[in-house]
Scaffold this motif. Structure first.
Motif, mmCIF file in Angstrom:
data_model
loop_
_atom_site.group_PDB
_atom_site.id
_atom_site.type_symbol
_atom_site.label_atom_id
_atom_site.label_comp_id
_atom_site.label_asym_id
_atom_site.label_seq_id
_atom_site.Cartn_x
_atom_site.Cartn_y
_atom_site.Cartn_z
ATOM 1 N N LEU A 99 0.824 -1.214 0.000
ATOM 2 C CA LEU A 99 0.000 0.000 0.000
ATOM 3 C C LEU A 99 0.857 1.262 0.000
ATOM 4 O O LEU A 99 0.527 2.251 -0.667
ATOM 5 C CB LEU A 99 -0.925 -0.015 1.219
ATOM 6 C CG LEU A 99 -2.083 -1.020 1.142
ATOM 7 C CD1 LEU A 99 -2.840 -1.092 2.469
ATOM 8 C CD2 LEU A 99 -3.050 -0.639 0.022
ATOM 9 N N LEU A 100 1.982 1.241 0.712
ATOM 10 C CA LEU A 100 2.874 2.401 0.692
ATOM 11 C C LEU A 100 3.521 2.580 -0.680
ATOM 12 O O LEU A 100 3.697 3.709 -1.155
ATOM 13 C CB LEU A 100 3.945 2.255 1.773
ATOM 14 C CG LEU A 100 3.473 2.496 3.217
ATOM 15 C CD1 LEU A 100 4.573 2.170 4.208
ATOM 16 C CD2 LEU A 100 3.003 3.936 3.404
ATOM 17 N N LEU A 101 3.862 1.474 -1.326
ATOM 18 C CA LEU A 101 4.437 1.563 -2.673
ATOM 19 C C LEU A 101 3.420 2.099 -3.680
ATOM 20 O O LEU A 101 3.780 2.843 -4.599
ATOM 21 C CB LEU A 101 4.949 0.190 -3.110
ATOM 22 C CG LEU A 101 6.242 -0.289 -2.429
ATOM 23 C CD1 LEU A 101 6.526 -1.745 -2.792
ATOM 24 C CD2 LEU A 101 7.427 0.591 -2.846
ATOM 25 N N LEU A 131 6.647 -3.367 -8.074
ATOM 26 C CA LEU A 131 6.869 -3.906 -6.736
ATOM 27 C C LEU A 131 5.610 -3.883 -5.876
ATOM 28 O O LEU A 131 5.383 -4.788 -5.065
ATOM 29 C CB LEU A 131 7.979 -3.123 -6.035
ATOM 30 C CG LEU A 131 9.412 -3.604 -6.275
ATOM 31 C CD1 LEU A 131 10.396 -2.730 -5.501
ATOM 32 C CD2 LEU A 131 9.562 -5.064 -5.857
ATOM 33 N N ALA A 132 4.783 -2.846 -6.033
ATOM 34 C CA ALA A 132 3.554 -2.768 -5.240
ATOM 35 C C ALA A 132 2.662 -3.970 -5.517
ATOM 36 O O ALA A 132 2.087 -4.570 -4.593
ATOM 37 C CB ALA A 132 2.805 -1.472 -5.552
ATOM 38 N N TRP A 133 2.547 -4.350 -6.778
ATOM 39 C CA TRP A 133 1.715 -5.496 -7.150
ATOM 40 C C TRP A 133 2.376 -6.811 -6.745
ATOM 41 O O TRP A 133 1.682 -7.786 -6.409
ATOM 42 C CB TRP A 133 1.437 -5.466 -8.655
ATOM 43 C CG TRP A 133 0.595 -4.309 -9.084
ATOM 44 C CD1 TRP A 133 1.029 -3.142 -9.657
ATOM 45 C CD2 TRP A 133 -0.821 -4.178 -8.951
ATOM 46 N NE1 TRP A 133 -0.012 -2.304 -9.907
ATOM 47 C CE2 TRP A 133 -1.175 -2.912 -9.483
ATOM 48 C CE3 TRP A 133 -1.819 -4.994 -8.444
ATOM 49 C CZ2 TRP A 133 -2.490 -2.460 -9.515
ATOM 50 C CZ3 TRP A 133 -3.139 -4.542 -8.473
ATOM 51 C CH2 TRP A 133 -3.460 -3.296 -9.006
ATOM 52 N N VAL A 134 3.703 -6.836 -6.763
ATOM 53 C CA VAL A 134 4.420 -8.043 -6.309
ATOM 54 C C VAL A 134 4.139 -8.307 -4.840
ATOM 55 O O VAL A 134 3.806 -9.428 -4.439
ATOM 56 C CB VAL A 134 5.941 -7.884 -6.553
ATOM 57 C CG1 VAL A 134 6.713 -9.007 -5.845
ATOM 58 C CG2 VAL A 134 6.248 -7.897 -8.045
ATOM 59 N N PHE A 135 4.259 -7.257 -4.020
ATOM 60 C CA PHE A 135 4.007 -7.438 -2.581
ATOM 61 C C PHE A 135 2.537 -7.718 -2.296
ATOM 62 O O PHE A 135 2.219 -8.398 -1.318
ATOM 63 C CB PHE A 135 4.492 -6.205 -1.805
ATOM 64 C CG PHE A 135 5.944 -6.263 -1.451
ATOM 65 C CD1 PHE A 135 6.370 -6.918 -0.307
ATOM 66 C CD2 PHE A 135 6.906 -5.681 -2.277
ATOM 67 C CE1 PHE A 135 7.720 -6.997 0.026
ATOM 68 C CE2 PHE A 135 8.260 -5.747 -1.955
ATOM 69 C CZ PHE A 135 8.661 -6.408 -0.799
ATOM 70 N N LEU A 136 1.654 -7.207 -3.137
ATOM 71 C CA LEU A 136 0.244 -7.558 -2.973
ATOM 72 C C LEU A 136 0.043 -9.047 -3.235
ATOM 73 O O LEU A 136 -0.730 -9.719 -2.540
ATOM 74 C CB LEU A 136 -0.629 -6.726 -3.913
ATOM 75 C CG LEU A 136 -2.144 -6.974 -3.819
ATOM 76 C CD1 LEU A 136 -2.646 -6.758 -2.391
ATOM 77 C CD2 LEU A 136 -2.895 -6.073 -4.797
ATOM 78 N N GLY A 137 0.752 -9.574 -4.222
ATOM 79 C CA GLY A 137 0.713 -11.015 -4.473
ATOM 80 C C GLY A 137 1.224 -11.798 -3.280
ATOM 81 O O GLY A 137 0.655 -12.836 -2.897
ATOM 82 N N GLY A 179 -0.593 -4.560 -13.527
ATOM 83 C CA GLY A 179 -0.320 -4.927 -12.142
ATOM 84 C C GLY A 179 -1.159 -6.093 -11.662
ATOM 85 O O GLY A 179 -0.660 -6.979 -10.954
ATOM 86 N N PHE A 180 -2.425 -6.095 -12.027
ATOM 87 C CA PHE A 180 -3.310 -7.190 -11.618
ATOM 88 C C PHE A 180 -2.810 -8.517 -12.177
ATOM 89 O O PHE A 180 -2.862 -9.552 -11.510
ATOM 90 C CB PHE A 180 -4.734 -6.898 -12.099
ATOM 91 C CG PHE A 180 -5.761 -7.862 -11.576
ATOM 92 C CD1 PHE A 180 -5.952 -8.018 -10.210
ATOM 93 C CD2 PHE A 180 -6.528 -8.623 -12.451
ATOM 94 C CE1 PHE A 180 -6.900 -8.915 -9.719
ATOM 95 C CE2 PHE A 180 -7.465 -9.521 -11.977
ATOM 96 C CZ PHE A 180 -7.655 -9.661 -10.608
ATOM 97 N N PHE A 181 -2.293 -8.484 -13.389
ATOM 98 C CA PHE A 181 -1.740 -9.697 -13.998
ATOM 99 C C PHE A 181 -0.520 -10.188 -13.201
ATOM 100 O O PHE A 181 -0.365 -11.393 -12.972
ATOM 101 C CB PHE A 181 -1.338 -9.406 -15.453
ATOM 102 C CG PHE A 181 -0.643 -10.556 -16.123
ATOM 103 C CD1 PHE A 181 -1.355 -11.675 -16.550
ATOM 104 C CD2 PHE A 181 0.735 -10.534 -16.307
ATOM 105 C CE1 PHE A 181 -0.707 -12.739 -17.163
ATOM 106 C CE2 PHE A 181 1.391 -11.592 -16.921
ATOM 107 C CZ PHE A 181 0.665 -12.698 -17.343
#
Length: 601
Positions: free
Chosen positions: A162-164, A179-185, A225-227
């Motif tokens: 969320l911070l990214l 990176l934001a989407w990676v950490f969400l994963g 990002g969703f992908f």
């Protein structure tokens, strides 16, 4: 100028890192695991390391579909490191490191974000450190970061994500938002779909408050990002579903996600406003500054929804959306646990720093807030001075001497001394109208948590977990012919973890006795660490002192092999167990283990 700012940024990060190591890492493996959930996580992670099956979590010969695998993978990685049994004698350092590192990295991210994007022109070097410590010194973060469960790791991965996201929206460059989407994963692989829901609610509510929402949405590139998030998080779910089918679907999605949210599970029913109480306790002793920060952020939120504002100065608005998303989502949930609040604590710490920025100059609000905060500190110190009242109310059957142990260990005296000193120093700093009083008190609290929490952890470990470690060692020394092992009455998953043996858990009721006899004949299971001999003539039973006094258990012929704390180790002949079980069946009792979820913790 750029070089000077980079140097200050590095110094800021190093200071936060040192504080984080003190709070999260020091002494992390010095005590045993706390029952009852952490040993289940640790056992699953260790089993992956030792068996080589990194797909399906298993504990005590049974599938464990409670949580996705990232926490188990990380634990398993540390268990796989060379000489693990030497530098991690309890196995707790390996189990707790994923949570500790998740919180540590999030703490660094909070400090770095506020350093690089100072809010409302704030140039104080201390503000990023205040925000970081506001997160790390939360009582909830201190407790759960040192507990080997997935809640702190979810908070870390989701918080970093969320911070990214916000950093990308506030940035002027054209960097890819990856990176934001990676950490969400990673967050989805830690706790499940709830991570995606909370992230979606936070970002959506924040974009709603901004006039240039389309531009901000394009910056985070949701399609690509969703992908990325799906590519990281979904394959394990698909593979597990293909491998295990309906049991995985029903247990993980049906029970641990849908049923937990829509109905009360394990008697965790709480009122709708439960998390308002939790929010107060989770930010002690600086809760007044959280509410002041919330009010200031809400005023900014209302203003930004009407006028175009500088996105670089919207971190407090974003944090308000973040905190509100967690509050609303889990308040609607039928099942409520204090640990559900953890993902909101990073946002709360940033809002506390908002109060720190706004109260730099002395004013009436400053005075009122500090008077309220000093009263809280005095209230805590007074509670310890009258500890004889509430200590007498402690009734823990597993630690019957806890009250006297707390007094004799000197912990109560240390708490009186520390919180009295804490309140007096707060008054002195307030009287001198120190602008950085919040930071100074945070440093004092940092020292105090080491001063108090270390002996508390050791006392709890000696009273609660040492007897189980000792009796587990005795089992390993005295076991004959791969005897089966059972635990009657108080159920402790750590017995399986420390003994490395399959354990049959049953209540101390007459039905529990019949269940045990029946299961030893039909409920055959094994795992990589242990293959019990179900045909062997005898079995070992760990039974607590209260259960051992039940007539139907004490009447069975047994050989007492040892006693540690409230736990006894018995050897019982199978024929005697089966004989008494048949007597109870003839008396009208019957087994019920097939109609309930056996060993459901």
């Amino acid at each position: 100028m750029i070089l000077l700012k980079s140097k200050k940024r590095l110094i800021n990060s190093l200071i936060v890192l040192v504080f984080g190591i003190i709070i999260f890492v020091l002494g992390l493996g010095s005590t045993g695991l706390v029952d009852e959930t952490p040993p289940l996580f640790a056992a699953a992670g260790r089993a992956m390391s030792e068996s080589g099956d990194w797909l399906t979590p298993k504990v005590n010969g049974m599938f464990r579909f409670d949580k996705p695998p990232l926490i188990y993978w990380l634990m398993g990685f540390f268990y796989s490191l060379p000489k693990n049994e030497i530098w991690d004698k309890f196995g707790t350092l390996s189990a707790r490191l994923p949570s500790a590192l998740g919180s540590l990295f999030l703490m660094l991210m909070i400090g770095d974000t506020l350093f690089c994007w100072p809010q409302k022109g704030d140039r104080q070097f201390l503000t990023p450190i205040v925000a970081s410590l506001g997160f790390a010194l939360s009582p909830f973060i201190i407790i759960w970061t040192r507990t080997a469960v997935s809640d702190a790791l979810l908070t870390g991965t989701l918080g970093i994500s969320l911070l990214l996201f916000w950093r990308r929206m506030a940035s002027d460059n054209n960097d890819q938002c990856i990176l934001a989407w990676v950490f969400l994963g990673f967050a989805i692989l830690t706790k499940g779909p709830v991570a995606f829901v909370l992230a979606t609610f936070t970002i959506t509510s924040f974009l709603f408050s901004q006039k240039d929402r389309k531009t901000l949405l394009c910056k985070i590139n949701p399609k690509k990002g969703f992908f990325i998030t799906i590519l990281i998080s979904v394959p394990w779910y698909i593979l597990e579903l293909i491998k295990e089918g309906k049991p995985f679907w029903d247990n993980f999605f049906g029970y641990h996600n849908f049923q937990r949210y829509t109905s009360v599970v394990n008697n965790h029913a709480e009122p709708f406003w439960f998390f308002l109480y939790i929010m107060i306790f989770a930010s002690l002793p600086f809760t007044p500054f959280l509410f002041h920060g919330i009010l200031k952020a809400f005023a900014d939120f209302w203003k930004s929804s009407k006028d175009i504002c500088n996105v670089k100065e919207t971190l407090h608005i974003y944090s308000l959306c973040w905190l509100a998303s967690v509050l609303i989502f889990f308040s609607i949930s039928a099942t409520k646990l204090p640990s559900y609040w953890l993902p909101a604590i990073p946002a709360a710490s940033i809002l506390i720093s908002n109060s720190f920025i706004n109260l730099k100059n002395s004013n009436k609000s400053y005075s009122y807030l500090w008077i309220f905060n000093i009263l809280i500190l005095f209230g805590i110190s007074i509670a310890f001075f009258f500890s004889n009242i509430w200590l007498s109310l402690i009734n823990d059957p597993e630690m019957p001497n806890l009250s006297s142990d707390l007094i004799s260990s000197g912990i109560i005296f240390k708490a009186k001394l520390f919180f009295s000193l804490f309140a007096i120093i707060a008054i002195i700093l307030f009287s001198f109208k120190s602008k950085n009083i919040l930071f100074y008190l945070q440093i004092l609290l940092l020292v105090g948590q080491s001063f108090l929490m270390t002996p508390i952890r050791k006392l709890a470990d000696t009273s609660r977990q040492l007897p189980l470690r000792n009796i587990s060692k005795l089992i390993s020394d005295l076991r004959e012919g791969n005897e089966t092992l059972a635990m009657i009455g108080i159920r402790k998953p750590s017995l399986h973890y420390y003994s490395r043996q399959i354990v049959f858990y049953e209540p101390n009721t007459k039905e529990g006795l019949i269940n045990l006899s029946d299961r030893l004949n039909t409920d055959r299971r094994e795992n990589y660490e242990d293959q019990p001999d179900y045909e062997y003539k005898s079995l070992l039973i760990v039974i607590d002192a209260y259960s051992s006094r039940e007539q139907h258990w004490s009447n069975i012929n047994h050989q007492k092999l040892g006693e540690y704390g409230i736990y006894n180790l018995w050897r019982i002949q199978k024929s005697d167990l089966n004989k008494y079980s048949q007597f109870l069946v003839n008396s009208g009792y019957e087994s019920d283990w097939k109609s309930r979820k056996a060993e459901k913790f």
